[in-house]
Write a protein that holds these residues in place. Structure first.
Motif, PDB file in Angstrom:
ATOM      1  N   ALA A 137       0.840  -1.203   0.000  1.00 41.20           N
ATOM      2  CA  ALA A 137       0.000   0.000   0.000  1.00 41.20           C
ATOM      3  C   ALA A 137       0.871   1.247   0.000  1.00 41.20           C
ATOM      4  N   HIS A 138       0.660   2.125  -0.947  1.00 37.47           N
ATOM      5  CA  HIS A 138       1.398   3.386  -0.979  1.00 37.47           C
ATOM      6  C   HIS A 138       0.569   4.452  -1.675  1.00 37.47           C
ATOM      7  N   LEU A 139       0.486   5.595  -1.041  1.00 40.71           N
ATOM      8  CA  LEU A 139      -0.145   6.767  -1.625  1.00 40.71           C
ATOM      9  C   LEU A 139       0.868   7.895  -1.644  1.00 40.71           C
ATOM     10  N   ALA A 140       0.786   8.715  -2.648  1.00 42.72           N
ATOM     11  CA  ALA A 140       1.554   9.961  -2.636  1.00 42.72           C
ATOM     12  C   ALA A 140       0.929  10.868  -1.584  1.00 42.72           C
ATOM     13  N   VAL A 141       1.753  11.516  -0.764  1.00 42.85           N
ATOM     14  CA  VAL A 141       1.253  12.328   0.346  1.00 42.85           C
ATOM     15  C   VAL A 141       1.932  13.693   0.353  1.00 42.85           C
ATOM     16  N   ALA A 142       1.161  14.728   0.642  1.00 40.67           N
ATOM     17  CA  ALA A 142       1.696  16.082   0.833  1.00 40.67           C
ATOM     18  C   ALA A 142       1.061  16.673   2.080  1.00 40.67           C
ATOM     19  N   GLY A 143       1.824  17.508   2.782  1.00 45.97           N
ATOM     20  CA  GLY A 143       1.333  18.105   4.028  1.00 45.97           C
ATOM     21  C   GLY A 143       1.288  19.616   3.965  1.00 45.97           C
ATOM     22  N   PHE A 144       1.080  20.216   5.122  1.00 40.06           N
ATOM     23  CA  PHE A 144       0.984  21.672   5.238  1.00 40.06           C
ATOM     24  C   PHE A 144       1.648  22.096   6.543  1.00 40.06           C
ATOM     25  N   GLY A 145       2.584  23.032   6.465  1.00 39.73           N
ATOM     26  CA  GLY A 145       3.245  23.556   7.652  1.00 39.73           C
ATOM     27  C   GLY A 145       4.754  23.494   7.598  1.00 39.73           C
ATOM     28  N   ASP A 146       5.293  22.567   6.805  1.00 40.07           N
ATOM     29  CA  ASP A 146       6.739  22.414   6.655  1.00 40.07           C
ATOM     30  C   ASP A 146       7.443  22.406   8.006  1.00 40.07           C
ATOM     31  N   SER A 147       7.049  21.481   8.859  1.00 37.42           N
ATOM     32  CA  SER A 147       7.661  21.349  10.176  1.00 37.42           C
ATOM     33  C   SER A 147       9.077  20.789  10.056  1.00 37.42           C
ATOM     34  N   GLU A 148       9.817  20.915  11.140  1.00 40.60           N
ATOM     35  CA  GLU A 148      11.189  20.414  11.154  1.00 40.60           C
ATOM     36  C   GLU A 148      11.222  18.918  10.871  1.00 40.60           C
ATOM     37  N   GLU A 149      10.272  18.182  11.416  1.00 38.87           N
ATOM     38  CA  GLU A 149      10.227  16.733  11.228  1.00 38.87           C
ATOM     39  C   GLU A 149       9.951  16.356   9.783  1.00 38.87           C
ATOM     40  N   ALA A 150       9.249  17.205   9.057  1.00 41.27           N
ATOM     41  CA  ALA A 150       8.937  16.917   7.661  1.00 41.27           C
ATOM     42  C   ALA A 150      10.200  16.788   6.822  1.00 41.27           C
ATOM     43  N   ARG A 151      11.267  17.470   7.237  1.00 40.36           N
ATOM     44  CA  ARG A 151      12.505  17.475   6.464  1.00 40.36           C
ATOM     45  C   ARG A 151      13.385  16.268   6.757  1.00 40.36           C
ATOM     46  N   SER A 152      13.029  15.475   7.753  1.00 36.69           N
ATOM     47  CA  SER A 152      13.867  14.346   8.142  1.00 36.69           C
ATOM     48  C   SER A 152      13.785  13.225   7.119  1.00 36.69           C
ATOM     49  N   SER A 153      14.802  12.372   7.125  1.00 38.64           N
ATOM     50  CA  SER A 153      14.831  11.246   6.182  1.00 38.64           C
ATOM     51  C   SER A 153      13.763  10.208   6.517  1.00 38.64           C
ATOM     52  N   THR A 154      13.205  10.278   7.711  1.00 35.81           N
ATOM     53  CA  THR A 154      12.125   9.356   8.069  1.00 35.81           C
ATOM     54  C   THR A 154      10.903   9.574   7.195  1.00 35.81           C
ATOM     55  N   TRP A 155      10.605  10.833   6.911  1.00 44.80           N
ATOM     56  CA  TRP A 155       9.394  11.164   6.170  1.00 44.80           C
ATOM     57  C   TRP A 155       9.698  11.771   4.803  1.00 44.80           C
ATOM     58  N   HIS A 156      10.632  12.679   4.740  1.00 41.70           N
ATOM     59  CA  HIS A 156      10.901  13.425   3.500  1.00 41.70           C
ATOM     60  C   HIS A 156       9.588  13.920   2.908  1.00 41.70           C
ATOM     61  N   LEU A 157       8.816  14.585   3.751  1.00 39.13           N
ATOM     62  CA  LEU A 157       7.455  14.997   3.386  1.00 39.13           C
ATOM     63  C   LEU A 157       7.454  16.266   2.554  1.00 39.13           C
ATOM     64  N   THR A 158       6.820  16.206   1.414  1.00 36.81           N
ATOM     65  CA  THR A 158       6.554  17.403   0.623  1.00 36.81           C
ATOM     66  C   THR A 158       5.489  18.212   1.358  1.00 36.81           C
ATOM     67  N   SER A 159       5.782  19.486   1.654  1.00 36.05           N
ATOM     68  CA  SER A 159       4.885  20.246   2.514  1.00 36.05           C
ATOM     69  C   SER A 159       4.920  21.728   2.164  1.00 36.05           C
ATOM     70  N   TRP A 160       3.796  22.385   2.378  1.00 38.19           N
ATOM     71  CA  TRP A 160       3.674  23.816   2.102  1.00 38.19           C
ATOM     72  C   TRP A 160       4.283  24.622   3.243  1.00 38.19           C
ATOM     73  N   SER A 161       5.169  25.538   2.889  1.00 41.69           N
ATOM     74  CA  SER A 161       5.823  26.397   3.867  1.00 41.69           C
ATOM     75  C   SER A 161       5.259  27.812   3.738  1.00 41.69           C
ATOM     76  N   SER A 162       4.503  28.230   4.745  1.00 46.77           N
ATOM     77  CA  SER A 162       3.902  29.567   4.733  1.00 46.77           C
ATOM     78  C   SER A 162       4.912  30.619   5.177  1.00 46.77           C
ATOM     79  N   ASP A 163       4.792  31.819   4.612  1.00 46.15           N
ATOM     80  CA  ASP A 163       5.632  32.937   5.039  1.00 46.15           C
ATOM     81  C   ASP A 163       4.952  33.605   6.227  1.00 46.15           C
ATOM     82  N   ILE A 164       4.942  32.885   7.372  1.00 47.36           N
ATOM     83  CA  ILE A 164       4.196  33.401   8.514  1.00 47.36           C
ATOM     84  C   ILE A 164       4.849  34.633   9.120  1.00 47.36           C
ATOM     85  N   SER A 165       6.151  34.785   8.940  1.00 46.78           N
ATOM     86  CA  SER A 165       6.815  35.964   9.486  1.00 46.78           C
ATOM     87  C   SER A 165       6.224  37.238   8.887  1.00 46.78           C
ATOM     88  N   GLN A 166       6.053  37.264   7.572  1.00 44.15           N
ATOM     89  CA  GLN A 166       5.504  38.438   6.901  1.00 44.15           C
ATOM     90  C   GLN A 166       4.010  38.595   7.179  1.00 44.15           C
TER      91      GLN A 166
END
Length: 283
Positions: free
Chosen positions: A205-234
């Motif tokens: 079973a495998h689905l393509a997955v994308a998230g929202f928030g671009d958390s620190e964990e999303a960048r890890s090799s465990t997940w390598h999650l494609t994720s939306w990174s908001s410009d929350i500072s601005q």
């Protein structure tokens, strides 16, 4: 009645104090917003007090306890609210048009990427029933491309365990040939739970997955999650400046988030960088 009026920061010789209403602080997106909000308020010379309350009654009690501090206003992190009885100036971050526009754009760009990968059937996972700007942008873009939002999954909470349970249930009840090929999640936490369910379910079973928030964990090799990174500072900076009666800091491309592309949006393991990444054997 909630009032959008500007807090009075000059009524005392003491530093002004603003309450930040927050809950679900385990959520990495909430943590990111909280960090940015307190940093920017502190830069304005404002002292912040964290009011961790999930229910109206808890917040009412906290406000009563904080009365000696003479709060000048309340800032609500996403997912929080105050009763109409509150007579302080309130800034509701979730209601900010720029934040809603960013979430809408996240759905549009994510749908475009998943369509470009050749996926044909699509799903969306959310924390609670109801409309979401991410889902709206996602669904509208799919329809414009002649596709459809085939499945909506609700985790009943913005946490990975709820996402795990709802995804595992979906995999067990749905025949392999009838499953969606791509899933966009309202948050990274939901994406992590959905991906873990796929790995534990096995059977290819495998689905393509994308998230929202671009958390620190999303960048890890465990997940390598494609994720939306908001410009929350601005986005948050402009909202806070306006609320405090100060001019917004205008910059080129302000508030424009970006989709951080990693490996999770692929439908299968691809040769090259992905095959060498720690997430490859987990797909």
């Amino acid at each position: 009645m909630i009032t959008p009026s500007t807090p009075d920061l000059t009524a005392s010789v003491l530093p002004p104090v603003i309450g930040v209403v927050a809950s679900q602080l385990f959520n990495p997106y909430q943590q990111k917003v909280l960090d940015e909000v307190t940093r920017q308020l502190n830069a304005h010379g404002v002292i912040t007090v964290l009011l961790n309350a999930e229910a109206d009654t808890a917040l009412t009690a906290l406000l009563r306890q904080a009365s000696p501090l003479a709060l000048r206003g309340l800032l609500l992190l996403p997912g929080n609210r105050v009763t109409d009885a509150c007579d302080l100036p309130v800034l509701d971050i979730k209601a900010e048009p720029a934040l809603q526009a960013d979430a809408l754009r996240a759905g549009e760009v994510t749908a475009e990427l998943l369509i470009a990968q050749g996926h044909q059937t699509f799903g969306f996972m959310q924390s609670q029933p109801g409309e979401r700007a991410q889902k709206q942008g996602y669904s509208t873009t799919l329809q414009a491309a002649g596709k459809a939002l085939n499945v909506e999954l609700t985790a009943e909470g913005d946490d990975r365990d709820g996402a795990y349970q709802v995804m595992m249930h979906y995999l067990k009840k749905t025949r392999a040939a009838e499953r969606i090929q791509a899933l966009f999640c309202e948050s990274d936490l939901l994406a992590f739970g959905a991906m873990q369910a796929m790995r534990d379910f096995g059977q290819g079973a495998h689905l393509a997955v994308a998230g929202f928030g671009d958390s620190e964990e999303a960048r890890s090799s465990t997940w390598h999650l494609t994720s939306w990174s908001s410009d929350i500072s601005q986005i948050l900076g402009n909202a806070i400046n306006r609320w405090l009666g100060q001019p917004a800091e205008i910059s080129i491309g302000q508030g424009q988030g970006q989709l951080q592309r990693r490996h999770s949006h692929f439908g299968k393991i691809l040769p090259g960088e992905m095959s060498a990444c720690g997430c490859a054997f987990r797909h």
